[in-house]
Write an enzyme that holds these catalytic residues in place. Sequence first.
Site, short mmCIF file in Angstrom:
data_model
loop_
_atom_site.label_atom_id
_atom_site.label_comp_id
_atom_site.label_asym_id
_atom_site.label_seq_id
_atom_site.Cartn_x
_atom_site.Cartn_y
_atom_site.Cartn_z
N TYR A 40 -4.57 2.81 8.18
CA TYR A 40 -3.83 1.68 7.64
C TYR A 40 -3.49 0.58 8.65
CZ TYR A 40 -0.09 4.76 9.30
OH TYR A 40 0.70 5.59 10.05
N LYS A 75 2.82 4.58 0.86
CA LYS A 75 3.30 5.17 2.12
C LYS A 75 3.04 6.67 2.03
CE LYS A 75 7.22 5.24 5.25
NZ LYS A 75 7.23 6.67 5.53
N CYS A 118 41.28 19.37 15.72
CA CYS A 118 39.86 19.63 15.99
C CYS A 118 39.60 21.13 15.96
CB CYS A 118 39.50 19.06 17.37
SG CYS A 118 37.87 19.55 17.92
N CYS A 134 37.26 18.65 25.15
CA CYS A 134 36.71 19.24 23.93
C CYS A 134 35.29 19.72 24.18
CB CYS A 134 36.73 18.22 22.80
SG CYS A 134 36.04 18.88 21.27
N GLU A 193 0.84 -1.20 0.00
CA GLU A 193 0.00 0.00 0.00
C GLU A 193 0.87 1.25 0.00
OE1 GLU A 193 -2.20 -1.22 3.47
OE2 GLU A 193 -0.96 -0.01 4.80
N LYS A 249 11.24 2.70 0.12
CA LYS A 249 11.29 4.13 -0.13
C LYS A 249 11.56 4.44 -1.59
CE LYS A 249 10.90 6.09 4.00
NZ LYS A 249 12.01 6.85 4.52
N CYS A 270 38.49 13.65 17.09
CA CYS A 270 39.22 14.53 18.00
C CYS A 270 39.67 13.70 19.19
CB CYS A 270 38.28 15.65 18.45
SG CYS A 270 38.90 16.53 19.90
N CYS A 287 38.66 22.39 19.76
CA CYS A 287 39.55 22.46 20.93
C CYS A 287 41.02 22.42 20.55
CB CYS A 287 39.23 21.32 21.90
SG CYS A 287 39.71 19.69 21.28
N ASP A 314 3.03 10.48 2.94
CA ASP A 314 4.00 11.33 3.63
C ASP A 314 3.25 12.33 4.50
OD1 ASP A 314 6.37 12.34 4.38
OD2 ASP A 314 6.79 13.40 2.51
#
Length: 687
Positions: free
Chosen positions: A231, A122, A412, A436, A120, A318, A430, A415, A124
Amino acid sequence: MLIDFEQEDAANRHAALVKAIESADKAYYQDDAPSMDDGEYDKLRKELLEIESKYPALAAQSPSQKVGAKPSEGFKKVQHAVPMLSLSNVFSEDDVSDFLTRVRKFLGLSEDEPLEIIAEPKIDGLSCSLRYENRILVQAATRGDGQEGEDITANINTIDEIPKTLPDDAPDILEVRGEIYMGKADFKALNDKQEAAGKPPFANPRNAAAGSVRQLDSAITAARPIRFFGYALGQVSESFAKTHFDIRQKLKQWGIPETGYAVCGSVKEIMDHYESILEGRADLDFDIDGVVYKVNRLDYQERLGFVARAPRWATAHKFPAEQAITRINTIDIQVGRTGALTPVARLEPVTVGGVVVSNATLHNADEIKRKDIRIGDMVVIQRAGDVIPQVVKVLADKREGDLPEYEFPTHCPECGSAAIREGDDVVTRCTGGLVCPAQAVERLKHFVSRLAFDIDGLGAKIIEQFYEDGLITNPDDIFTLESRNKNTLTPIRAREGWGDTSEKKLFQSINERREIAFNRFIYALGIRQVGEATAKRLAATYGDLPALISAMTAAKDSESEAYQDLINIEDIGPAVAQDLIAFFNEDHNIPILVALDAHLDIQPFTLPTNSDSPVAGKTLVFTGTLTKTTRQEAKAKAESLGAKVSGSVSKKTDYVIAGEDAGSKLKKAKDLEIEVLSEDDWIALIA
Ligand code: IVH
């Protein structure tokens, strides 16, 4: 039969009033063009209510039940009787075939036994649960976190196509699960109106539908063209169907709006149906983002059960992502709570499938190299559903001049600590750990996020500010904030943007969350690779925090029984085990865990259902070959009854279920004098 003339007159007058009021409502709320003055309108409504107070049956489908409801103070929370789940995803024909194979394997069905799948669309939109008691719509709720949603009954009452009453053959208690959505044409008209009124337009029909149901004033919802399609079922007082097909038929008979569906018997039939829905997608008046496949037989659905938050008996296929072309203006590096450096492309904003996109993830250094992505490049980006947009490829022939290659940072950006890649890990991390700020802040944000502690009023922005000012630097600080605030010259209420009320509210929402489920607590810690499902398994296995800490301390020795128990947990392999052990053996973490345990009321894990089953809380080991069900099904069944299933026999084992040809585990059980059950004993025990 006697005819009650007075009642008949009243019904006729009522019908005339309903018509007049509905047309005035439409003129006022939808067309922004009132057709009568307020006094006249109020008079009609008053008469309507008078008739209804005498003949309450007339109220069921009346405008008195819909528009004009007073705005409520936020939404009430609703506990779902049956959790509202999400769906796993498949993306290709191979995935579809794997899904069917998994289902067959779990059920022990051979290739030539039939297995019907209902396919069936889907939709949205956003999921919603409608609860009918004695065939009257009494409650509508959003999904929320699946366990607890928001009460949107007043708003759902304004949707005409949702029946407010059901026919006599419907069960006494019936929850219909479905999707709230907005049609494409209605969406466009609404946005035109928004813009004409100088209000910001909605990004897409889904957002518009969500924004419309989450209105505190149901009169606003009433004026929005939102729709519903059913559904699935939640709680039901008596079963009335043997298949999902039967459910769909019944829902249709009862007047619940629904979309089409197809019954498929093979991968080929499923794929043909998928293609035809995909092709017809543009002609539909509502957005769909895929096709949902559901095992038709309900007895199979029951046996298949769930994994974490999704059923094993359904999956969503999907549609492929939508694409667009734009320029990369720059590349930023984000540091996540686990120290991962993630490159993010900042894009020239572009619309992809109706949504404006200005960022795309570049994943990691290798990905940038492999696709040779450079700042200034024109790129194809794509977005699928809610996932973060991705860069598909660079349009090399559009590259202007000599763009320099992108150099991934060696330090990083937050930091300054060295950023390194360990072994064959694609992620650059990092090494700053606790120093950090990005890691600390991101961990804190995760700690208070919706699926973790879910603390209202302590959002990302506030966490950042409080961290910067030293008010909250570790999770435990959240729970000592109120007492520290009492003895300070600079209380929160004195901060810019704060006052007595907001301060009080903040402490209130923090205090509301002192009681927390053990699995949520584990998830909140933000341990690498420990998502919700793993957190649940850990909670179910170890029960409470002290037990978890001592097990993880013992598991440091990979020869130990504790380590074996850990990697015997489903989905926990050596890599996840290593992250868990590292976390619980890190000196900085233990004092914080101990403090949290003291400031919180962590609820030991109990399985939501069947805690009174004969195996609840027991530890079982299956060994040998089972002949009546598959090992996987037996294990899932045991877990759904509240048992822990372990892979090895120890003194803590309560039962060993020995199938055919059981070997060393059976022997060990006998040595340890543990009760041994045959497969038939087991079936009898749980029957
Ligand atoms: S079945 C246990 N069927 O998709 C059953 N869901 O990504 C779970 N959705 O949360 C849902 N159309 O909001 C189902 N035909 C359909 C659907 C559908 C849309 C939504 C639903 C769900 C989400 C999962």
